[in-house]
Design an enzyme around this catalytic site. Structure first.
Site, PDB file in Angstrom:
ATOM      1  N   TYR A 109       0.859  -1.192   0.000  1.00 21.89           N
ATOM      2  CA  TYR A 109       0.000   0.000   0.000  1.00 21.89           C
ATOM      3  C   TYR A 109       0.890   1.235   0.000  1.00 21.89           C
ATOM      4  CZ  TYR A 109      -3.061   3.736   1.368  1.00 21.89           C
ATOM      5  OH  TYR A 109      -3.738   4.924   1.382  1.00 21.89           O
ATOM      6  N   GLU A 197      -2.831   7.806  -4.270  1.00 18.59           N
ATOM      7  CA  GLU A 197      -2.802   6.482  -3.660  1.00 18.59           C
ATOM      8  C   GLU A 197      -2.534   5.413  -4.716  1.00 18.59           C
ATOM      9  OE1 GLU A 197      -5.734   4.779  -0.361  1.00 18.59           O
ATOM     10  OE2 GLU A 197      -6.436   4.277  -2.361  1.00 18.59           O
TER      11      GLU A 197
END
Ligand code: GDP
Ligand code: MN
Length: 390
Positions: A109, A197
């Site tokens: 992530y 992101e």
């Protein structure tokens, strides 16, 4: 303002973030054609909506045949996809992204956000990606690494390397990660983003880093100086109530209840929401008319609030500092007459020119319900709503 995955990927790829090749499609046939054009033997077909959690909601699929790509895309187009983030009404799919499938060894992530506490851009990363950051923060908080970037220095090489090592990356992966981090930072800073992101950022079977998903949001207040970003806006992904208000220069937030609220100032809006809930009601929305609202602007605010079919009562709560109660009152009277309103309207005015405002309301002869305090206004709005329902 949010943009689509494929648009974020285009921005990040141009800055050097490695990602699978892919193509956009507006029809099932085009999706099949994209697969053929890309070549290879497996593709991932992804619904383009302004939401994460598409995988879980059935909006991402690995396909082995061109027909499968076409058929699956066919099930997506025009459909409303409900994810954890969209709310019950979901988001409509009008675009589909087809890309060559990747061989995934590990999912990481990576996120860039604004840390309000330090007033700086912060990197959040985890060696255990794939799931949404909210879930990650709950199930695996210890895996999260945070790093704050000093704006005077920018993202320093040693910092980027430290983060890469901290995530367990080794050898050539470290240099790849440093490049990715720098590209994301540049995209964030140079384009007035509020969020970047990549989730998942994967380690492939051959050990290389590749961005499989990308998400970016931008500061709406900076769009005037980022025309190339403003162009990426997709109104089909917005709450129509909110885009309508934005076009009229009003700040509007749609909610699920039935009490429509016209208020000035965000703080007063919050307090009004609380009071309505305390009185046993649910707000349908709130519309902030801001300071210095003319009667025309107030009338426009009424039209916007009324465009929500769930509204059964309108509560006008104005604490006039820059605003003038007489102007607001004039706007209320004007809108009530012009829109031939039949639903109850509760008006609470305080501040500049309040006597004049109250006089205009009283002399209008309209069945407007008045209140002196916020609590009284909330009670009366809830009561009027019950009267109507019974
Ligand atoms: P999101 O659910 O909206 O965040 O969409 P993602 O783009 O993150 O896709 C969801 C999941 O699909 C990812 O976490 C991956 O596990 C999987 N996925 C996406 N692309 C590929 C791929 O090329 N190969 C494989 N095997 N899985 C993929
Ligand atoms: Mn994702």
């Amino acid at each position: 303002m949010d943009i689509h995955e494929y648009q974020a990927k285009e921005i990040l790829a141009a800055l050097g973030v490695p990602m699978p090749r892919g193509g956009l499609a507006y029809s099932p046939e085009q999706a099949g054609y994209r697969a053929r054009e890309l070549g290879g033997s497996a593709w991932v077909v992804k619904a383009q909506i302004h939401s994460g959690g598409r995988g879980e909601a059935g909006g991402v699929k690995l396909c082995r045949f061109e027909e499968e790509v076409r058929d699956y895309a066919g099930t997506l187009f025009g459909r409303s996809l409900v994810t954890k983030q969209t709310g019950a009404q979901g988001k409509q799919v009008y675009r589909v992204w087809v890309e060559g499938a990747s061989d995934i060894a590990q999912e990481l992530y990576l996120g860039f956000v604004l840390d309000r506490k330090s007033e700086r851009i912060m990197i959040v990363a985890s060696a255990h990606g794939g799931m949404e950051i909210e879930d990650l923060a709950e199930t695996d908080p210890d895996s999260l690494r945070r790093m704050v970037i000093d704006p005077a220095v920018g993202l320093a090489e040693y910092q980027a390397r430290e983060l890469a090592f901290g995530l367990g990356l080794r050898g050539g992966q470290v240099a790849q990660m440093v490049n990715i981090l720098r590209a994301c930072y540049r995209a964030y800073r140079d384009l007035d983003a509020t969020m970047v992101e990549i989730n998942p950022l994967v380690v492939t079977g051959t050990g290389d880093l590749v961005a499989l998903d990308a998400k970016m949001s931008f500061d709406t207040n900076a769009l005037y100086r980022r025309p190339q970003i403003a162009e990426l806006r997709d109104p089909s992904q917005e709450d129509p109530r909110e885009s309508h208000a934005a076009d009229a220069g009003l700040a509007y937030v749609g909610l699920d209840g039935d009490i429509g609220c016209i208020i000035n100032g965000a703080g007063l809006a919050m307090a009004t929401m609380d009071m309505i809930k305390l009185a046993g009601g649910e707000p349908a929305n709130f519309l902030d008319i801001g300071g210095g609202a003319s009667p025309e602007r107030v009338a426009q605010a009424f039209r916007t609030v009324l465009s929500d079919g769930n509204v059964s009562v309108i509560l006008v709560n104005i604490f006039a500092g820059i605003n003038r109660c007489d102007w607001v009152a004039e706007g209320v009277v004007k809108a009530y007459r012009a829109e031939k309103l039949t639903l109850p309207v509760v008006v609470r005015l305080a501040g500049t020119n309040v006597e004049e405002g109250r006089r205009i309301i009283a002399e209008s002869g309209l069945p407007l319900i008045t209140a002196d305090t916020l609590a009284e206004a909330a009670d009366k709005a809830v009561a009027a709503r019950l009267d109507r329902a019974s």
